[in-house]
Write an enzyme that holds these catalytic residues in place. Sequence first.
Site, PDB file in Angstrom:
ATOM      1  NE  ARG A  52      38.675 -43.318 -78.217  1.00  0.00           N
ATOM      2  CZ  ARG A  52      39.616 -42.490 -77.782  1.00  0.00           C
ATOM      3  NH1 ARG A  52      39.448 -41.221 -77.861  1.00  0.00           N
ATOM      4  NH2 ARG A  52      40.738 -42.945 -77.276  1.00  0.00           N
ATOM      5  CB  THR A  53      35.610 -48.761 -75.701  1.00  0.00           C
ATOM      6  OG1 THR A  53      36.288 -48.445 -76.906  1.00  0.00           O
ATOM      7  CG2 THR A  53      34.655 -49.909 -75.929  1.00  0.00           C
ATOM      8  CE  LYS A  81      43.608 -60.051 -54.529  1.00  0.00           C
ATOM      9  NZ  LYS A  81      42.302 -60.203 -53.853  1.00  0.00           N
ATOM     10  NE  ARG A 102      39.253 -52.034 -75.358  1.00  0.00           N
ATOM     11  CZ  ARG A 102      39.383 -50.839 -75.939  1.00  0.00           C
ATOM     12  NH1 ARG A 102      40.361 -50.023 -75.568  1.00  0.00           N
ATOM     13  NH2 ARG A 102      38.555 -50.454 -76.882  1.00  0.00           N
ATOM     14  CG  HIS A 130      36.751 -52.331 -80.908  1.00  0.00           C
ATOM     15  ND1 HIS A 130      35.644 -52.248 -80.093  1.00  0.00           N
ATOM     16  CD2 HIS A 130      37.551 -51.282 -80.564  1.00  0.00           C
ATOM     17  CE1 HIS A 130      35.777 -51.202 -79.282  1.00  0.00           C
ATOM     18  NE2 HIS A 130      36.917 -50.610 -79.551  1.00  0.00           N
TER      19      HIS A 130
HETATM   20  N1   CP Z   1      38.333 -46.536 -80.202  1.00  0.00           N
HETATM   21  C1   CP Z   1      38.648 -47.090 -79.020  1.00  0.00           C
HETATM   22  O1   CP Z   1      38.466 -48.290 -78.800  1.00  0.00           O
HETATM   23  O2   CP Z   1      39.141 -46.195 -78.101  1.00  0.00           O
HETATM   24  P1   CP Z   1      39.580 -46.580 -76.629  1.00  0.00           P
HETATM   25  O3   CP Z   1      40.782 -47.487 -76.728  1.00  0.00           O
HETATM   26  O4   CP Z   1      39.915 -45.275 -75.939  1.00  0.00           O
HETATM   27  O5   CP Z   1      38.457 -47.294 -75.957  1.00  0.00           O
END
Ligand code: CP
Length: 310
Positions: A52-53, A81, A102, A130
């Site tokens: 999603r993100t 590396k 992320r 998040h």
């Molecule tokens: N909600 C969320 O962060 O989903 P993903 O881990 O798929 O990005």
Amino acid sequence: MSRSVIDIIDLTKEEIDQLIETAEDIIADPEKYAHICAGKKLATMFFEPSTRTRMSFEAAMYELGGYVLSMTDAATSSAAKGESVSDTAKVISCYADIIAMRHPKEGAAYVAAAAASIPVINAGDGGHCHPTQTLADLLTIKREKGRLGNLTVGLCGDLKFGRTVHSLIQALSRYEDIKLVLISPDELKLPEYVYSDVIVKNKMKCTQTSDLLWALPKLDVLYMTRVQKERFFNEEDYVRLKDSYILTPEKLALAKPDTSVLHPLPRVNEISVAIDDDPRACYFKQVKYGKYMRMALILKLLTEDGTIIY
Ligand code: CP
């Protein structure tokens, strides 16, 4: 230095409300925004799995008329590396106008933001926070309930490692008359630093329980979460705790007729698929709203940076 968003507290309540307003305007008139980022590039710098993100950031940039450079996996980048997060952020700053990142380590996004010469948006750092998921959650609540204050919100499942829960509590602390019901097994309770720094400090009304059935009839919003397998130190504990809560139609029958059920997803089995067609299930709408909030945030940061005029 460019402005980055690493934690939801990097945005004021007024800015969050403004982002919600922009997202709602994008939903109403997407064509108005379709070319605003023409020629600009978003880099997604993902060291940890995501569906999603990452894809919603990418869809967001495409729908603003921009381009995307995608690092989907640390294993296929020079991180494998031994390149540092800091050097990676400096390198990507040479190619892109904004980064969504992320990383499995808490604080990694701060390191990237300090090194980058372009805005960095934290797309999840370990069990820490998040913020863009929280923006998606807030827009969902706003559209479903018509307000962000005067709500009883239940947060259920892995409150210890669930970074979306930490950011959401922080954001909700800015709104009036929020009552929290924290529902978790003892081992997965909210970390003490979130409890004291956010709930106690902001004098939020809060109840803690392990009993979902007791809590359900009281809630305006139920925020279910997955037990975060990847953050456990041993498989045995995960297996023991993973099915602590499974929301079924029989249990949801105890909730109010207008309780909104949210989940940041991915779901494992904490919400039965039999609930997906219940009008109270909002988690797939939440996915869609995430894209609009990320569009609004990209627009805001690139405008403040002088990269676009909007
Ligand atoms: N909600 C969320 O962060 O989903 P993903 O881990 O798929 O990005």
